[in-house]
Write an enzyme that holds these catalytic residues in place. Structure first.
Site, mmCIF file in Angstrom:
data_model
loop_
_atom_site.group_PDB
_atom_site.id
_atom_site.type_symbol
_atom_site.label_atom_id
_atom_site.label_comp_id
_atom_site.label_asym_id
_atom_site.label_seq_id
_atom_site.Cartn_x
_atom_site.Cartn_y
_atom_site.Cartn_z
ATOM 1 N N ASP A 25 0.999 -1.118 0.008
ATOM 2 C CA ASP A 25 -0.017 -0.075 0.095
ATOM 3 C C ASP A 25 0.762 1.192 0.064
ATOM 4 O OD1 ASP A 25 -2.189 1.278 -0.062
ATOM 5 O OD2 ASP A 25 -2.772 1.263 1.847
ATOM 6 N N GLY A 26 0.423 2.320 -0.605
ATOM 7 C CA GLY A 26 0.909 3.537 -0.518
ATOM 8 C C GLY A 26 1.517 3.897 -1.758
ATOM 9 N N GLY A 28 0.151 5.349 -4.555
ATOM 10 C CA GLY A 28 -0.670 6.540 -4.851
ATOM 11 C C GLY A 28 0.061 7.903 -4.222
ATOM 12 N N ARG A 38 -0.486 8.775 -10.129
ATOM 13 C CA ARG A 38 -0.602 7.696 -9.361
ATOM 14 C C ARG A 38 0.351 6.451 -9.861
ATOM 15 N NH1 ARG A 38 -4.031 7.394 -5.268
ATOM 16 N NH2 ARG A 38 -4.166 4.859 -5.521
ATOM 17 N N HIS A 42 2.793 3.007 -9.028
ATOM 18 C CA HIS A 42 2.778 1.537 -9.081
ATOM 19 C C HIS A 42 3.950 1.076 -10.106
ATOM 20 C CE1 HIS A 42 -1.426 1.922 -7.454
ATOM 21 N NE2 HIS A 42 -1.779 2.469 -8.653
ATOM 22 N N THR A 71 -10.854 -6.719 -5.542
ATOM 23 C CA THR A 71 -11.742 -6.904 -6.022
ATOM 24 C C THR A 71 -12.343 -5.471 -6.053
ATOM 25 O OG1 THR A 71 -12.522 -9.039 -5.664
ATOM 26 C CG2 THR A 71 -14.227 -7.804 -6.106
ATOM 27 N N TRP A 74 -11.565 -2.673 -8.982
ATOM 28 C CA TRP A 74 -11.938 -2.220 -10.269
ATOM 29 C C TRP A 74 -12.713 -0.910 -10.061
ATOM 30 C CZ3 TRP A 74 -10.434 -4.755 -14.074
ATOM 31 C CH2 TRP A 74 -9.836 -5.984 -13.938
ATOM 32 N N LEU A 136 10.382 -21.132 -4.280
ATOM 33 C CA LEU A 136 9.476 -20.095 -3.819
ATOM 34 C C LEU A 136 8.154 -20.144 -4.810
ATOM 35 C CD1 LEU A 136 8.580 -17.393 -1.950
ATOM 36 C CD2 LEU A 136 9.324 -16.292 -3.816
ATOM 37 N N ARG A 193 2.075 -4.826 6.169
ATOM 38 C CA ARG A 193 1.537 -3.949 5.232
ATOM 39 C C ARG A 193 2.161 -2.680 5.212
ATOM 40 N NH1 ARG A 193 -4.949 -2.471 4.545
ATOM 41 N NH2 ARG A 193 -4.740 -0.820 3.404
#
Ligand code: FPP
Length: 251
Positions: A25-26, A28, A38, A42, A71, A74, A136, A193
């Site tokens: 997370d983070g 953006g 943004r 990514h 989900t 989207w 892995l 996280r």
């Protein structure tokens, strides 16, 4: 002194988490800090993914699950969704040969049917190419949510019961697990996280039942590096996992 040694040397290889799950997370907010769009965040997040996978391979971690697209994602603006899907296709194409060379088995969980055909095809090819690898297992959660997964499992079990292939008495925690998308993967031991929020966001709801949660308050995902992974694993190894028992019982 222990503290002066590189973090990797502090890790007990005999007590590794078998399954690490990450909420990346983070992206953006990191991009916004740079005055960029943004999607820039990514793109930079891919380097962190590479570092994390490398770290897991170096140590010998068996399962790594990355929350790549939920989900609920989207519902983001179309421009961002399209950008992430394109990034996914590009990243898979670029990274899979190296992953394969490093004996990594690629898998996905989630509703693959809802992905654009190009992304679905790349994923299916990557899964097929790496299916016999024994190092892995890298699981990408794509168009995934924990509630969706539990409903899918329940529907499959109900069908089997209806057809007489499974008795109600045979439904145990173990049999239920086998109907989840994660199939043979063990439950998560460590969930990391980044980005400062302290929640699990509909991620691996069943598999996180006894996971140790490690939240990074001051770090956005594009800044995450191997040393942060090692620090998280080292912190995990200092936790007492009681699974409902008392400290005394563990001794
Ligand atoms: C969450 O940050 C991140 C995502 C929804 C996308 C993550 C995808 C990547 C890092 C690409 C990885 C590619 C592969 C192949 C694994 P956010 O956008 O919610 O950030 P914010 O909380 O700052 O808005």
């Amino acid at each position: 002194m222990l503290i002066d040694l590189p973090v990797k040397e502090n890790i007990d290889l005999g007590n590794l988490p078998s399954h690490i799950a990450v909420i990346m997370d983070g992206n953006g907010r990191w991009a916004k800090q740079q005055g960029a769009m943004r999607i820039f965040g990514h793109h930079h997040g891919v380097k962190s993914v590479r570092d994390t996978v490398e770290g897991c391979v170096e140590l010998g971690v068996k399962y790594l699950t990355l929350y790549t697209f939920s989900t609920e994602n989207w519902n983001r603006p179309k421009l961002e969704v399209d950008g992430i899907m394109q990034l996914l296709v590009k990243t898979i194409a670029e990274e899979v040969p190296e992953l394969h060379k490093n004996n990594v088995r690629v898998k996905t969980i989630g509703n693959l049917e809802s992905l654009p055909a190009s992304a679905r095809k790349k994923m299916v090819d990557a899964i097929e190419l790496t299916q016999n690898n024994t190092g892995l297992t890298l699981i990408l959660a794509l168009s995934y949510s924990g509630k969706w997964e539990i409903v899918q499992a329940t529907k499959q079990i109900a069908e089997k019961v209806k057809k007489g292939e499974l008795a109600v008495e045979q439904i145990t925690e173990d049999t239920f697990s086998q109907f989840l998308a994660t199939e043979d993967a063990p439950d998560v031991d460590l969930m990391i996280r980044t980005g400062g929020d302290h929640r699990i966001s509909n991620y691996l709801l069943w598999q996180l039942a006894y996971a140790e949660l490690y939240f990074m308050d001051d770090l956005f995902w594009p800044e995450f590096r191997k040393k942060d992974l090692f620090e998280a694993i080292s912190a995990y190894q200092h936790r007492e996992r009681r699974f409902g028992k008392t400290s005394e019982q563990l001794k």
